[in-house]
Design a protein around this motif. Structure first.
Motif, PDB file in Angstrom:
ATOM      1  N   ALA A   1     -25.621 -48.625  23.967  1.00  0.00           N
ATOM      2  CA  ALA A   1     -24.917 -49.570  23.095  1.00  0.00           C
ATOM      3  C   ALA A   1     -25.472 -49.478  21.676  1.00  0.00           C
ATOM      4  O   ALA A   1     -24.709 -49.442  20.709  1.00  0.00           O
ATOM      5  N   LEU A   2     -26.796 -49.419  21.550  1.00  0.00           N
ATOM      6  CA  LEU A   2     -27.412 -49.306  20.222  1.00  0.00           C
ATOM      7  C   LEU A   2     -27.023 -48.001  19.541  1.00  0.00           C
ATOM      8  O   LEU A   2     -26.765 -47.977  18.334  1.00  0.00           O
ATOM      9  N   ALA A   3     -26.963 -46.910  20.305  1.00  0.00           N
ATOM     10  CA  ALA A   3     -26.561 -45.618  19.728  1.00  0.00           C
ATOM     11  C   ALA A   3     -25.128 -45.684  19.217  1.00  0.00           C
ATOM     12  O   ALA A   3     -24.814 -45.171  18.128  1.00  0.00           O
ATOM     13  N   ASP A   4     -24.242 -46.346  19.965  1.00  0.00           N
ATOM     14  CA  ASP A   4     -22.849 -46.463  19.538  1.00  0.00           C
ATOM     15  C   ASP A   4     -22.691 -47.422  18.359  1.00  0.00           C
ATOM     16  O   ASP A   4     -21.826 -47.212  17.501  1.00  0.00           O
ATOM     17  N   ILE A   5     -23.535 -48.438  18.292  1.00  0.00           N
ATOM     18  CA  ILE A   5     -23.509 -49.323  17.126  1.00  0.00           C
ATOM     19  C   ILE A   5     -23.925 -48.531  15.893  1.00  0.00           C
ATOM     20  O   ILE A   5     -23.314 -48.673  14.824  1.00  0.00           O
ATOM     21  N   ALA A   6     -24.931 -47.680  16.041  1.00  0.00           N
ATOM     22  CA  ALA A   6     -25.361 -46.846  14.913  1.00  0.00           C
ATOM     23  C   ALA A   6     -24.224 -45.941  14.457  1.00  0.00           C
ATOM     24  O   ALA A   6     -23.991 -45.773  13.254  1.00  0.00           O
ATOM     25  N   ALA A   7     -23.490 -45.364  15.411  1.00  0.00           N
ATOM     26  CA  ALA A   7     -22.351 -44.501  15.060  1.00  0.00           C
ATOM     27  C   ALA A   7     -21.264 -45.316  14.356  1.00  0.00           C
ATOM     28  O   ALA A   7     -20.684 -44.867  13.357  1.00  0.00           O
ATOM     29  N   THR A   8     -20.999 -46.519  14.860  1.00  0.00           N
ATOM     30  CA  THR A   8     -19.999 -47.390  14.232  1.00  0.00           C
ATOM     31  C   THR A   8     -20.370 -47.675  12.788  1.00  0.00           C
ATOM     32  O   THR A   8     -19.548 -47.529  11.874  1.00  0.00           O
ATOM     33  N   LEU A   9     -21.624 -48.070  12.581  1.00  0.00           N
ATOM     34  CA  LEU A   9     -22.062 -48.458  11.242  1.00  0.00           C
ATOM     35  C   LEU A   9     -22.171 -47.270  10.296  1.00  0.00           C
ATOM     36  O   LEU A   9     -22.032 -47.441   9.083  1.00  0.00           O
ATOM     37  N   SER A  10     -22.374 -46.085  10.836  1.00  0.00           N
ATOM     38  CA  SER A  10     -22.390 -44.907   9.953  1.00  0.00           C
ATOM     39  C   SER A  10     -20.981 -44.611   9.440  1.00  0.00           C
ATOM     40  O   SER A  10     -20.822 -44.111   8.331  1.00  0.00           O
ATOM     41  N   LEU A  11     -19.972 -44.947  10.236  1.00  0.00           N
ATOM     42  CA  LEU A  11     -18.578 -44.732   9.839  1.00  0.00           C
ATOM     43  C   LEU A  11     -18.001 -45.913   9.066  1.00  0.00           C
ATOM     44  O   LEU A  11     -17.167 -45.733   8.177  1.00  0.00           O
ATOM     45  N   GLU A  12     -18.416 -47.129   9.416  1.00  0.00           N
ATOM     46  CA  GLU A  12     -17.926 -48.338   8.755  1.00  0.00           C
ATOM     47  C   GLU A  12     -19.096 -49.312   8.605  1.00  0.00           C
ATOM     48  O   GLU A  12     -19.324 -50.161   9.473  1.00  0.00           O
ATOM     49  N   PRO A  13     -19.858 -49.176   7.518  1.00  0.00           N
ATOM     50  CA  PRO A  13     -21.043 -50.020   7.321  1.00  0.00           C
ATOM     51  C   PRO A  13     -20.722 -51.509   7.207  1.00  0.00           C
ATOM     52  O   PRO A  13     -21.617 -52.335   7.356  1.00  0.00           O
ATOM     53  N   ARG A  14     -19.457 -51.852   6.986  1.00  0.00           N
ATOM     54  CA  ARG A  14     -19.070 -53.251   6.849  1.00  0.00           C
ATOM     55  C   ARG A  14     -18.575 -53.853   8.161  1.00  0.00           C
ATOM     56  O   ARG A  14     -17.987 -54.931   8.165  1.00  0.00           O
ATOM     57  N   HIS A  15     -18.853 -53.213   9.269  1.00  0.00           N
ATOM     58  CA  HIS A  15     -18.364 -53.706  10.560  1.00  0.00           C
ATOM     59  C   HIS A  15     -19.223 -54.879  11.012  1.00  0.00           C
ATOM     60  O   HIS A  15     -20.268 -54.720  11.620  1.00  0.00           O
ATOM     61  N   TRP A  16     -18.741 -56.082  10.674  1.00  0.00           N
ATOM     62  CA  TRP A  16     -19.516 -57.281  10.973  1.00  0.00           C
ATOM     63  C   TRP A  16     -19.714 -57.473  12.465  1.00  0.00           C
ATOM     64  O   TRP A  16     -20.743 -57.993  12.894  1.00  0.00           O
ATOM     65  N   GLY A  17     -18.764 -57.050  13.272  1.00  0.00           N
ATOM     66  CA  GLY A  17     -18.900 -57.195  14.722  1.00  0.00           C
ATOM     67  C   GLY A  17     -20.012 -56.321  15.276  1.00  0.00           C
ATOM     68  O   GLY A  17     -20.775 -56.751  16.152  1.00  0.00           O
ATOM     69  N   ALA A  18     -20.121 -55.103  14.773  1.00  0.00           N
ATOM     70  CA  ALA A  18     -21.200 -54.218  15.211  1.00  0.00           C
ATOM     71  C   ALA A  18     -22.551 -54.787  14.790  1.00  0.00           C
ATOM     72  O   ALA A  18     -23.519 -54.739  15.558  1.00  0.00           O
ATOM     73  N   LEU A  19     -22.615 -55.342  13.584  1.00  0.00           N
ATOM     74  CA  LEU A  19     -23.868 -55.947  13.121  1.00  0.00           C
ATOM     75  C   LEU A  19     -24.237 -57.166  13.967  1.00  0.00           C
ATOM     76  O   LEU A  19     -25.410 -57.358  14.312  1.00  0.00           O
ATOM     77  N   ALA A  20     -23.262 -57.972  14.319  1.00  0.00           N
ATOM     78  CA  ALA A  20     -23.525 -59.130  15.177  1.00  0.00           C
ATOM     79  C   ALA A  20     -23.963 -58.666  16.561  1.00  0.00           C
ATOM     80  O   ALA A  20     -24.887 -59.248  17.157  1.00  0.00           O
ATOM     81  N   GLY A  21     -23.324 -57.622  17.072  1.00  0.00           N
ATOM     82  CA  GLY A  21     -23.739 -57.068  18.365  1.00  0.00           C
ATOM     83  C   GLY A  21     -25.163 -56.533  18.309  1.00  0.00           C
ATOM     84  O   GLY A  21     -25.948 -56.720  19.246  1.00  0.00           O
ATOM     85  N   LEU A  22     -25.496 -55.883  17.209  1.00  0.00           N
ATOM     86  CA  LEU A  22     -26.863 -55.391  17.016  1.00  0.00           C
ATOM     87  C   LEU A  22     -27.839 -56.566  17.042  1.00  0.00           C
ATOM     88  O   LEU A  22     -28.882 -56.505  17.708  1.00  0.00           O
ATOM     89  N   GLY A  23     -27.496 -57.635  16.337  1.00  0.00           N
ATOM     90  CA  GLY A  23     -28.349 -58.814  16.341  1.00  0.00           C
ATOM     91  C   GLY A  23     -28.543 -59.378  17.733  1.00  0.00           C
ATOM     92  O   GLY A  23     -29.660 -59.747  18.126  1.00  0.00           O
ATOM     93  N   THR A  24     -27.477 -59.437  18.504  1.00  0.00           N
ATOM     94  CA  THR A  24     -27.547 -59.974  19.863  1.00  0.00           C
ATOM     95  C   THR A  24     -28.477 -59.132  20.732  1.00  0.00           C
ATOM     96  O   THR A  24     -29.335 -59.664  21.449  1.00  0.00           O
ATOM     97  N   ILE A  25     -28.311 -57.822  20.671  1.00  0.00           N
ATOM     98  CA  ILE A  25     -29.155 -56.939  21.482  1.00  0.00           C
ATOM     99  C   ILE A  25     -30.616 -57.047  21.053  1.00  0.00           C
ATOM    100  O   ILE A  25     -31.520 -57.166  21.891  1.00  0.00           O
ATOM    101  N   LEU A  26     -30.857 -57.016  19.752  1.00  0.00           N
ATOM    102  CA  LEU A  26     -32.235 -57.106  19.266  1.00  0.00           C
ATOM    103  C   LEU A  26     -32.877 -58.431  19.664  1.00  0.00           C
ATOM    104  O   LEU A  26     -34.047 -58.477  20.044  1.00  0.00           O
ATOM    105  N   GLU A  27     -32.113 -59.511  19.595  1.00  0.00           N
ATOM    106  CA  GLU A  27     -32.653 -60.804  20.012  1.00  0.00           C
ATOM    107  C   GLU A  27     -33.003 -60.785  21.492  1.00  0.00           C
ATOM    108  O   GLU A  27     -34.072 -61.259  21.893  1.00  0.00           O
TER     109      GLU A  27
END
Length: 187
Positions: free
Chosen positions: A120-146
């Protein structure tokens, strides 16, 4: 031979015109998204929900009917609770459309639902490399990190998501929760 040369020139001219028009359409699409993101980021904008909806609609368009179908099948499988089928559909999507950010984000969601945080983290990184403004991916990253106990990094991800989309109550609540926890443990 002359007719062949004329035909080739027409084909090359048509291809070049198509590339120019496609580039212009892409630039127009980026300008439209930029304007929508500006609307969404304004916490006082009463039309933020429309901007969010328009951005999501743009994100869901791959430019290919086949890829759009794979995204829909993956999302439908995820909605039905079949994470394995969702991952399979979305893996086919990312294999065939590696430049489509929403495919990576959808698969990240499926991996998260399956408890596979690494992928999931690897795919979030891929998402953000293509669309750095993807707020959903950033929120998902926050959830996983928490959930992994990395609260400082989680707070950073949630804040980045909230800066892009300040109308997310769940993200606002996560920021408040993590800030309170950090304040309570400071010496």
């Amino acid at each position: 031979m002359r007719n062949l040369w004329q035909s080739l020139k027409c084909i090359v001219t048509a291809l070049f015109a198509g590339l120019l028009l496609g580039g212009a359409a892409a630039a127009e699409g980026r300008a439209t998204l930029d304007a929508l993101f500006a609307e969404l980021a304004n916490p006082d904008n009463p039309a933020w929900a429309r901007a969010e909806s328009d951005i999501r609609r743009e994100w869901s368009r791959s430019g290919s009917a086949a890829l759009d179908l794979l995204l829909k099948r993956g999302e439908d499988a995820l909605d039905a609770g079949d994470t394995q089928a969702a991952i399979e559909h979305l893996t086919a999507l990312t294999d065939h459309g590696p430049g489509f950010a929403e495919g990576w984000n959808a698969r990240a969601t499926a991996y998260f639902a399956a408890g596979a945080y690494g992928p999931a983290l690897a795919d979030i990184a891929a998402t953000l490399s293509l669309e750095p403004r993807h707020w959903g991916a950033l929120a998902g990253l926050g959830t996983i990190l928490e959930e992994m106990g990395q609260t400082d990094r989680a707070l950073e991800a949630f804040r980045a998501s909230f800066a892009l989309h300040p109308h997310q109550q769940d993200v606002k609540d996560a920021i408040t929760r993590l800030e309170r926890a950090a304040a309570g443990t400071a010496l």
